[in-house]
Structure formats: structure tokens, C-alpha cells
Motif scaffolding. Sequence first.
Motif, PDB file in Angstrom:
ATOM      1  N   VAL A 175       0.846  -1.188   0.000  1.00  0.00           N
ATOM      2  CA  VAL A 175       0.000   0.000   0.000  1.00  0.00           C
ATOM      3  C   VAL A 175       0.889   1.250   0.000  1.00  0.00           C
ATOM      4  CG1 VAL A 175      -1.754   1.321   1.229  1.00  0.00           C
ATOM      5  CG2 VAL A 175      -1.831  -1.186   1.253  1.00  0.00           C
ATOM      6  N   ILE A 176       0.555   2.190  -0.885  1.00  0.00           N
ATOM      7  CA  ILE A 176       1.241   3.475  -0.962  1.00  0.00           C
ATOM      8  C   ILE A 176       0.269   4.559  -0.503  1.00  0.00           C
ATOM      9  CG2 ILE A 176       2.440   5.135  -2.434  1.00  0.00           C
ATOM     10  CD1 ILE A 176       3.879   2.482  -2.362  1.00  0.00           C
ATOM     11  N   LEU A 177       0.639   5.329   0.503  1.00  0.00           N
ATOM     12  CA  LEU A 177      -0.200   6.428   0.980  1.00  0.00           C
ATOM     13  C   LEU A 177       0.379   7.756   0.490  1.00  0.00           C
ATOM     14  CD1 LEU A 177      -0.756   5.468   4.740  1.00  0.00           C
ATOM     15  CD2 LEU A 177      -2.110   4.791   2.754  1.00  0.00           C
ATOM     16  N   MET A 178      -0.470   8.587  -0.103  1.00  0.00           N
ATOM     17  CA  MET A 178      -0.066   9.933  -0.505  1.00  0.00           C
ATOM     18  C   MET A 178      -1.022  10.926   0.146  1.00  0.00           C
ATOM     19  SD  MET A 178       0.894   9.477  -4.554  1.00  0.00           S
ATOM     20  CE  MET A 178       1.472  11.184  -4.668  1.00  0.00           C
ATOM     21  N   GLY A 179      -0.491  11.746   1.043  1.00  0.00           N
ATOM     22  CA  GLY A 179      -1.341  12.706   1.729  1.00  0.00           C
ATOM     23  C   GLY A 179      -0.647  14.041   1.901  1.00  0.00           C
ATOM     24  N   MET A 180      -1.441  15.102   1.928  1.00  0.00           N
ATOM     25  CA  MET A 180      -0.894  16.440   2.179  1.00  0.00           C
ATOM     26  C   MET A 180      -1.569  17.031   3.406  1.00  0.00           C
ATOM     27  SD  MET A 180      -0.895  19.880  -0.178  1.00  0.00           S
ATOM     28  CE  MET A 180       0.262  19.208  -1.371  1.00  0.00           C
ATOM     29  N   PRO A 181      -0.788  17.537   4.360  1.00  0.00           N
ATOM     30  CA  PRO A 181      -1.388  18.167   5.533  1.00  0.00           C
ATOM     31  C   PRO A 181      -2.329  19.302   5.129  1.00  0.00           C
ATOM     32  CG  PRO A 181       0.952  17.809   5.889  1.00  0.00           C
ATOM     33  CD  PRO A 181       0.683  17.508   4.449  1.00  0.00           C
ATOM     34  N   HIS A 182      -3.434  19.414   5.831  1.00  0.00           N
ATOM     35  CA  HIS A 182      -4.434  20.434   5.513  1.00  0.00           C
ATOM     36  C   HIS A 182      -3.862  21.840   5.705  1.00  0.00           C
ATOM     37  CE1 HIS A 182      -8.235  22.665   5.675  1.00  0.00           C
ATOM     38  NE2 HIS A 182      -8.779  21.620   5.067  1.00  0.00           N
ATOM     39  N   GLN A 228       4.126   2.217   2.407  1.00  0.00           N
ATOM     40  CA  GLN A 228       4.967   3.355   2.072  1.00  0.00           C
ATOM     41  C   GLN A 228       4.167   4.642   2.114  1.00  0.00           C
ATOM     42  OE1 GLN A 228       7.526   2.839  -1.252  1.00  0.00           O
ATOM     43  NE2 GLN A 228       8.188   4.967  -1.326  1.00  0.00           N
ATOM     44  N   VAL A 229       4.784   5.716   2.603  1.00  0.00           N
ATOM     45  CA  VAL A 229       4.096   6.987   2.763  1.00  0.00           C
ATOM     46  C   VAL A 229       4.808   8.094   1.980  1.00  0.00           C
ATOM     47  CG1 VAL A 229       3.309   8.734   4.395  1.00  0.00           C
ATOM     48  CG2 VAL A 229       3.396   6.328   5.091  1.00  0.00           C
ATOM     49  N   PHE A 230       4.034   8.867   1.230  1.00  0.00           N
ATOM     50  CA  PHE A 230       4.533  10.099   0.618  1.00  0.00           C
ATOM     51  C   PHE A 230       3.802  11.254   1.287  1.00  0.00           C
ATOM     52  CE2 PHE A 230       5.673   7.270  -2.921  1.00  0.00           C
ATOM     53  CZ  PHE A 230       6.965   7.721  -3.171  1.00  0.00           C
ATOM     54  N   CYS A 231       4.509  12.027   2.091  1.00  0.00           N
ATOM     55  CA  CYS A 231       3.931  13.224   2.702  1.00  0.00           C
ATOM     56  C   CYS A 231       4.131  14.375   1.724  1.00  0.00           C
ATOM     57  CB  CYS A 231       4.600  13.518   4.033  1.00  0.00           C
ATOM     58  SG  CYS A 231       4.310  12.237   5.277  1.00  0.00           S
ATOM     59  N   CYS A 232       3.058  14.822   1.109  1.00  0.00           N
ATOM     60  CA  CYS A 232       3.139  15.812   0.033  1.00  0.00           C
ATOM     61  C   CYS A 232       2.969  17.228   0.569  1.00  0.00           C
ATOM     62  CB  CYS A 232       2.062  15.531  -1.008  1.00  0.00           C
ATOM     63  SG  CYS A 232       2.102  13.858  -1.691  1.00  0.00           S
ATOM     64  N   TYR A 233       3.774  18.119   0.044  1.00  0.00           N
ATOM     65  CA  TYR A 233       3.699  19.534   0.405  1.00  0.00           C
ATOM     66  C   TYR A 233       3.835  20.365  -0.862  1.00  0.00           C
ATOM     67  CZ  TYR A 233       4.444  18.486   5.377  1.00  0.00           C
ATOM     68  OH  TYR A 233       4.302  18.023   6.666  1.00  0.00           O
ATOM     69  N   THR A 234       3.410  21.623  -0.763  1.00  0.00           N
ATOM     70  CA  THR A 234       3.718  22.573  -1.822  1.00  0.00           C
ATOM     71  C   THR A 234       4.677  23.604  -1.233  1.00  0.00           C
ATOM     72  OG1 THR A 234       1.946  24.129  -1.264  1.00  0.00           O
ATOM     73  CG2 THR A 234       1.413  22.338  -2.809  1.00  0.00           C
ATOM     74  N   LYS A 235       5.424  24.261  -2.102  1.00  0.00           N
ATOM     75  CA  LYS A 235       6.381  25.253  -1.626  1.00  0.00           C
ATOM     76  C   LYS A 235       5.671  26.395  -0.912  1.00  0.00           C
ATOM     77  CE  LYS A 235      10.369  28.036  -2.988  1.00  0.00           C
ATOM     78  NZ  LYS A 235       9.898  29.286  -2.338  1.00  0.00           N
ATOM     79  N   GLU A 236       4.483  26.753  -1.387  1.00  0.00           N
ATOM     80  CA  GLU A 236       3.756  27.843  -0.748  1.00  0.00           C
ATOM     81  C   GLU A 236       3.415  27.518   0.701  1.00  0.00           C
ATOM     82  OE1 GLU A 236      -0.191  30.641  -1.423  1.00  0.00           O
ATOM     83  OE2 GLU A 236       0.741  29.610  -3.108  1.00  0.00           O
TER      84      GLU A 236
END
Length: 275
Positions: A121-128, A157-165
Amino acid sequence: MHDNNTHSFMCTSNWPLLQSSCKQPQQGLALSHPFYEKIAQYLSQDYAVVYIVENNTTQVVRNLSKMGLAVEDFIENGILTIIDADSFYSPLQTKLDYKILLTQWQKIVSSVSKNGKFKRVILMGMPHQAFFESKENQKKLVEYEEEAAKCHDGSFQVFCCYTKELIDKLPLSHLIRLVIAHQNIVSSNSNNDNQEAIVSRIVDIVEEGLTKALGSETSILVLKTLRLIYKIDKGDIKSNPELFEEKLKRIIGEEVAGLVLKIIADRIKDEIVFY
């Protein structure tokens, strides 16, 4: 025991994906966006993907379909799960409490894992976005990420996604703690996704920032003062970045320290942000 490639930090320079409900919904990411490319990559390799990054799940499905993916089949077979990020984080209900959020993640992983027709399982999430709107919530973000790293057993596996902003809203101390909380930095600046060297180079980056802003001699003097007067050695910069920030401001003043901290933060972002 943790796998070297199971908890990853993935940051992009594109506009933020999460917004409050009072704003007009955005149209979603470009089809060539790294987040979508990662989804396509892992689905093609027989991994299950859970995607909790955007609010408009219908648009996500459309965009992935335009890439040629059999999205509806993947969803029906339990291999692809797309969840509205606003609904998952629900700041008013969860209070951004890491215990509540991690329990929700665990339930999702457990549900998806019952399928069993995939490698992992691959998790992709971005903090609110709410995590970034106050100092108190930013502390909750760091706590959330650090606790997630502690309880992660390597079975997914986890991908913690962020944007530069979003990243730009964080002080250097929080940025350092986030990078350290992740074992792996996904970056387009290297052919190798595994960039643990970024974590090990944080002290070097700090020294480079001090030298760039203050000059070599003053930089050496500042580091010596930190060590002799405040008992802060190079290792403490990583283990207690808040203390480093506090004492740096005391030594060289708020205004100059602000410049130095920005230079250091920008240098770290150069290493971890997609362009």
C-alpha cells in the motif's frame, strides 16, 4: 525496524491544493504533475494507492483518466482510493489532533490491505492548509509528522506531500524537524529518490547560510559563542532547532537573524522542492 524508503517527503513548487471551503474550487493539478506521475507509476507496478491530497475528487478522477489510466477499474478493485482531503482532516472536528488523524490513516490502510491483490500500500497525503494558519497549528503539524514517523512500522509506504507555498509559511526550526522526521526526500534535483544525505547535511547548510549572510569570520565567532556560552554544538542544531533559533537571535539580533534563517531555509528548500 524501518525500511529506508517507507516514509518520504515530497514537495512541489506548484500552487497549494488545499483551500478553505469559502474559496472557489481550483481545477486541480496539471496532468504532468509529479503527484499524478507517482500514482501512475505505482499503479503500473501493482501497488495499491491511497490519495488524500486534493478536495475535488471528481477532478482527480478526470485528470488521471486523461493520462490513460483505467481509474474506475482501479477504484472498483480497491487498488486506488481517492478521498476528499477536507473531509479526511476536518479541522473543526479533529482539531488537527495527531491521534485522531493517525487512527484514521490506520483504518484506511487496514481496509485497503484486506484486498491483498497488490504488492504493497502506498499512501499519498498532504497536511491540511489549517496546519499552517497559526503558530499553534504549525506545532501540531510537526507533532503529527513526528508521531507518524514513530508509529510507522514499514508495512506500507508513505509520501507526505507539500507545496512550496505551504512550506514557505514554516519557520526554519519546523522545516528542519519535518525533514528529519522523514527518512527519504523525493526530489527532482537528483536521479536517486533516496536523499538521506539532505538530513545529514543540515548542519553544513546552516554553516553555509551563516557564512553567506555574515561572512566567514563572524560565522565562526557565532558558532563559537553558541558552543561556549549556550552549550549548543552542531548536533543540537538538528536535535533542538528551536533553541538554535532563539540563541542566534540573542547573539546577532532579531533582524539579522531573520535574514540568516531565511537564507538557510531557502537553501534547504532548494534541496527538497520540485521545480
